[in-house]
Each structure stands twice: as C-alpha cells, then as structure tokens.
Scaffold this active site. Structure first.
Site, mmCIF file in Angstrom:
data_model
loop_
_atom_site.group_PDB
_atom_site.id
_atom_site.type_symbol
_atom_site.label_atom_id
_atom_site.label_comp_id
_atom_site.label_asym_id
_atom_site.label_seq_id
_atom_site.Cartn_x
_atom_site.Cartn_y
_atom_site.Cartn_z
ATOM 1 C CG ASN A 180 1.030 14.030 11.902
ATOM 2 O OD1 ASN A 180 1.116 14.751 10.977
ATOM 3 N ND2 ASN A 180 0.316 13.011 12.197
ATOM 4 C CD GLU B 282 -0.533 12.881 7.278
ATOM 5 O OE1 GLU B 282 -0.657 13.149 6.192
ATOM 6 O OE2 GLU B 282 -0.998 13.203 8.292
ATOM 7 C CG PHE C 94 -20.620 14.934 13.952
ATOM 8 C CD1 PHE C 94 -20.459 14.622 15.154
ATOM 9 C CD2 PHE C 94 -21.212 14.093 13.023
ATOM 10 C CE1 PHE C 94 -21.017 13.182 15.415
ATOM 11 C CE2 PHE C 94 -21.752 12.780 13.258
ATOM 12 C CZ PHE C 94 -21.337 12.357 14.462
ATOM 13 C CG ASN D 167 -10.646 13.460 6.135
ATOM 14 O OD1 ASN D 167 -10.501 12.092 6.023
ATOM 15 N ND2 ASN D 167 -11.381 14.065 5.260
#
Length: 658
Positions: free
Chosen positions: A290, A288, A348, A235
């Site tokens: 930000n 959403e 990662f 994410n």
C-alpha cells in the site's frame, strides 16, 4: 518547509493531517463535497474549497478539481490521506506536472507497487515469495470462473486499485465467482474509479501482518516494525495492534528486511506498508504494498514515538530521514479499535444517520495506559451513506499487551454513541475473549468466534453484580428524589435472573449483600443523574461504566457486550411480575425486510413472480458496499414496495410474499 498544504480527503484522516500541520506551523486547505460542508475538517482547516456532489466519483476522485483547488488557494503540496486518489500514479504525476508536491511516494513507485497486479509481477521478478494466483487482468465473469477453477477454490477476487477492504470477495465455488466478480467490479468502479480485477488463492486461516516502511528522497529506507491486522470482517480491518503477538525477533527482522529491500528496489520515498499473509508457523508471503498512509498508522506511532504524517511531509519537502534503522526501538504495546457506524447485531451492516450523542473517552494518560482517539466527527454530525462508515479510531498504549487490552476494554466502556448502530459492544466482546487475549489470531477470527453472528454476550458473575449495583444505586436516587423512604431489601431482576439484595448505606458507601457476600459501591465515585445515558462507579474499588436507558419499572443496562433489563422491585412486585406473559414476536416470515439503510441498486422480482430458495430478490448498497438479498424459501411475490434508485431505511418492508 511548506507554508500551505491542501488535504485531498475528508473525515478522520483530514483532521489527523490538520493536527500535524498546526503543530508544524503549516496552513491547511481542505476540499469538501456537499455531504461534508459542515464537517469537522472544514471547521478546523484554515481554508476550504467546495468540489462537488457527495458521490466520490464526482468530487474526491476528480483530479481536475483537486488541482484547481491548489491553484485557487496557493497550496504548495497535496496530502492525499488514504483511499480516493492516494494510490493513483496518474494523479501524483499530474501534481508534479502542475508544480504541486504530492505528499506520498513518487509516481514510479506508485506505478510499480501501488497497483495490485503490477506489484505482484514486480515482486515475482524481485524473487519475493508471493501467494499463488493469476497475475493479470480479468476480462469478464466467464474468464474469472476459468481462472478460479485453474487455481482451485477457495479464491479471493480483488480490485487491482483496491484498499480499505473494498472490492474484495472470497469465492468458495463457481456460483460465488459468478455473483462475486460483477459485484467486486461494481464496488471497485464506485470506490476507486478503476474496475480491473485479479484473482489469487485464498490461504486458509492466515494471519495478516504488515510492515511499515519509511523512505526519503536520498535513498534511505527504514522499517518501523510490524502491525497485526488479523481481526477483520468482510476483509475490512477492525482491530489492529503493534507489535504482533506472533513474531519473534528473528521473523520480525526477516520481514522487515524484505519490506525494506522491496521499497529500495522501487526508489520508495515516503510512508508505505508492505503487507504479508503469515501462517501460524511464522511462514509469510508477500501480499501487496500500500503506497500510502495506512488507517492503522496510530499504533505504529504509539510504539515508536514518531509522527508518520510529519515524516511524510518532511520527506516530500526533500529532507533526509533523521534516524537510521538501529535508532528505532519498540516501546510497549498499542491496540487500535475502529469504531464503525455499523450494526454488529445485523451482521455488521452499515448504519447511517445522525450522531445524536457522541461522547468518546477523554484522551491522555491513565494509571496504567494511555488513550488516543482519532476522529473526524462531532456530536450532531451525520454519517453519510456515500463514504466509509468509520466514526473514529480508538487506541490505547501500555507497557504490555494485556495492559493495553485491559485499557482498551475500559476505554470502550466509556465510549458512548447514540443515534445509529455502532460496533462498540462487539469490540468490547473481543477484548474480553480469552482467545484474543492469548494472541491466537487469524483472519477467520470473527467467523470462528461468532459463526451465527454477534448477539452480545451473557453477563458474567461480575457483570451481573455490576448491573445489580448500578440498578440499585439509580433506583435509590430516583426514590429519594420522589420523597420515598429507603428500603433495606430489594428483589433485583437482571434479565431472568432474580436475586434478593440487602442494602446498607454508611459513610458514602453502598453495601450490597448478594448471596451471603457483600459488594461495595463507593458513592463518591458515582457519576450519574436522571436522564444521563451512562452510569460510572467503582465496585469493590474497581472502576466501571455502564450504558443505561429507562425502561418500564427499571433500566436497560449494558456493560461491554452484555445487556440486560434490570428491575429493582419489592418482594410482592417481583412475585406479580413473574406472572406476566411474555410478548410474542411479530411474524415476518413472509416479508423481505431491509437489513440496513441504503439505496436499492436493483429490484429483481415483480408481483406474481414465483421465486425459488436462494434466488436474488434485490441488491442494496450503502457506504460503497453491495448487499445481495435472497429468498429463504420458494414463494409467490404479493407486493413490491421499492424500486431501483429508492432510498430505504433499516427494517423497511421491501417485498411481501403470499
């Protein structure tokens, strides 16, 4: 205009704000923790103020220390950057109460839209289409399980105050919720000082598209078009671009209008981003808002020609927007690649340490593209375990998407980092993928394309030729320095691929005859000396850069995501080399080895204990991310080499089984 601004942040964004302030003639103050005492931001700012220990909860998240630094230095305004206190309505109000201007939206707008739970409630009341979910706080793990099963799996567990990809987990079943909910809560507390959690339905194969909005204190709001941020892992956005290859003009206008309407409804008066989850059919849902500057804002700047940091400062000072929606146009295409201190070959995971070498591509114009690199580090700096692992944001702009992608691929070739794991090879692999180049994106892209993790790519025929040419050229230079006579024929091994190469050098051109075809390496274009980690040249007139490292008898050469050992041998040496046995890999099947450097949060086993397959052995944390280590099979614990609170290195043996 303000005469002095304090930057309540660190790293790349602090440097970014300083650059704009310098251009506007504004003096800057940065605050710093123990870990950032020698940082580039501290070096560049006009003044700096020490605010405490490395953990953010003891430094960058302490509002009292930020306000005191403003009073101490006489700063008239605070730019919060992103993360930390940037979306904290209480801090914005505190600034107002103390007579310090907060360079961001007003506290009411942050309260309405910055909080993930409250923004969903507000959006529903405003008639905005939202992703199905539980709009409210979650008490505990049992409550989270009940809600998840009511919504239906898969669900997304998210921190209410979250951002930057932190405090998010996707749960596919009850066990995922039971383990993920406390982990997300812990990450949220550590990263944002707020452990409230909400849960929503996870939309399968979505695209992540966001609209940049900009408002002033006079009721004007515009949008600066969209960014596509679908290439993500855990994410966390990895590659962003503007505009989106999905949208047509009609959908772009609809999304932009909805974002502006939402911003106007809360009296938004700064830079902000309205995020949407979009389907491949161009349907979209509000996700959403930000209420801050986004990490990926450079791609918007590159296609609009606006400086968003400047616009935030002017808005905070009370200036009206100097343009209207009709004045804004999309010019060209921009790509951003986030260069992270993480090891793509180890799923990662964070890779902390010192930047022994840091040599980014030069910024500015090329023949067909432009390069921009926003960074907060220099060669010799250390990437700390306490903060986000981003090293820099590499951007390219070009008139078309394909030209921007090709420019990014070349810029990534020129980017050299040594001393820690980094994701440049992975980013280069994506640039070369036909799916990415075609624009067929989704947030599941990395999982789809690299289901077994990233292990590099096999060299193409062209890359094999590039490695061959570089290997022969370097070998000839070394041989000449040693006083050896030039040979006309070599056997070149590129990995396990053997090829006979006839060589001829005439008028500064090295001709290589490969399988009956010739390749020319223009020696005037070659940039390499023994010991240099990169070889630059032009094969058949096309520039390339490869990373090189010495190896027994030859070199290890990497071009983009393909890496091979290259040996330049005589025919007899090649024959003998083929008879050498391959070295067997060490057996680590009875060990738990740390996959990354970090801090042991918990050691959940002890000597003599029998653990079952899938059982948690320990939890390691680095860069605000917790990694759960599980037993791969049933076994008895023989030794335990670490305990909670210990710092460990990558590849360190933590547990050994009998």
């Amino acid at each position: 205009m303000f005469s002095k601004i304090l930057i309540a942040n660190r790293g790349e964004i602090a440097v970014r704000v300083i650059k704009t302030c310098r251009r506007l003639g504004i003096k800057t103050v940065v605050v710093y923790s123990e870990a950032d005492a020698d940082s580039l931001a501290v070096e560049m700012a006009d003044e700096s103020v020490f605010i405490g220990p490395a953990p953010a909860a003891q430094s960058y998240l302490v509002a009292d220390k930020i306000i005191e630094a403003c009073k101490q230095t006489g700063a008239q305004a605070v730019h919060p950057g992103f993360g930390f206190l940037s979306e904290n309505a209480g801090f914005a109000q505190r600034c107002a109460d103390e007579g310090v201007v907060f360079i961001g939206p007003n506290p009411g707008a942050i309260q309405a839209m910055g909080d993930k739970i409250e923004s969903k409630k507000f959006a529903e009341k405003a008639g905005v289409s939202c992703v199905p979910g539980h709009i409210g706080e979650i008490d505990d793990t049992a409550h989270a399980v009940r809600i998840s099963e009511e919504i239906g799996y898969p669900v997304m567990i998210k921190a209410s105050a979250g951002g930057g990809g932190k405090g998010i987990r996707v749960a596919h079943n009850r066990q995922d919720v039971e383990e993920g909910f406390p982990a997300v809560r812990a990450e949220a507390k550590a990263s944002f000082g707020d452990d409230r959690i909400f849960i929503e339905k996870f939309i399968t194969s979505p695209r992540h598209i966001e609209i940049q909005v900009l408002g002033d204190k006079h009721g004007h709001v515009v949008h600066l078009f969209e960014r596509e941020c679908s290439i993500q892992r855990r994410n966390q956005k990895v590659i962003e671009e503007a505009p989106s290859p999905l949208l047509d003009e009609k959908t772009r206008a609809e999304m932009g209008a909805q974002a502006v309407a939402l911003a106007q409804a809360v009296g938004y008066d700064s830079a902000g981003t309205v995020e949407f989850v979009a389907g491949q059919d161009k349907s979209f849902y509000f996700l959403e808002m930000n209420t801050r500057l986004q990490v990926e804002h450079p791609v918007t700047e590159l296609i609009t020609g606006l400086d968003l940091v400047e616009q935030m400062i002017r808005s905070a000072y009370g200036e009206p927007l100097a343009f209207k929606q009709d004045d804004l146009k999309i010019n060209g295409w921009a790509i951003e690649s986030r260069i992270y201190a993480e090891d793509p070959y180890r799923k990662f995971l964070p890779s902390i340490g010192r930047l022994v070498r840091y040599d980014p591509p030069a910024e500015g114009e090329r023949e067909t593209y432009r390069v921009r690199n926003d960074a907060g580090v220099r060669e010799g700096d250390e990437i700390s375990m306490y903060y986000d692992p981003m090293i820099s944001k590499l951007c390219t702009w070009a008139p078309t998407r394909i030209e921007a992608i090709d420019g990014m691929a070349r810029a990534l070739e020129d980017f050299y980092i040594e001393g820690l794991g980094q994701n440049v090879p992975f980013l280069a692999a994506v640039m070369d993928q036909e799916r990415f180049r075609s624009g067929a994106l989704a947030t599941s892209y990395i999982a789809d394309e690299f289901p077994e993790g990233f292990a590099g790519t096999a060299p193409t025929a062209l890359q094999t030729d590039i490695m061959t040419a570089a290997g022969v050229a370097m070998h000839r230079l070394l041989a000449a320095r040693a006083g050896g006579a030039p040979r006309r024929e070599w056997t070149v091994l590129v990995g396990h691929d053997s090829r006979v190469v006839a060589v001829d050098e005439t008028d500064g051109v090295l001709s290589l005859y490969l399988a009956g075809e010739d390749r020319t390496l223009t020696l005037d274009d070659v940039v390499w000396l023994p010991g240099r980690p990169q070889f630059k040249g032009a094969l058949n007139g096309v520039p390339f850069t490869v990373d090189v490292a010495p190896a027994a008898e030859g070199f290890v050469i990497r071009h983009r995501a393909a890496k091979r050992k290259v040996l330049v041998l005589t025919a007899r040496s090649a024959e003998l080399h083929g008879k050498l046995p391959e070295k067997a890999a060490a057996d680590t099947s009875k060990m738990i080895i740390s996959p990354m450097p970090g801090l042991i949060v918990s050691m959940d086993v002890e000597v003599g204990q029998t653990v079952r397959e899938g059982e948690i052995v320990c939890v390691i944390e680095a860069m605000k991310m917790q990694n759960i280590i599980r037993a791969e099979k049933e076994a008895v614990v023989k030794t335990v080499s670490a305990k909670a609170g210990d710092s460990v290195a990558a590849d360190e043996v933590l547990v050994e089984f009998a």
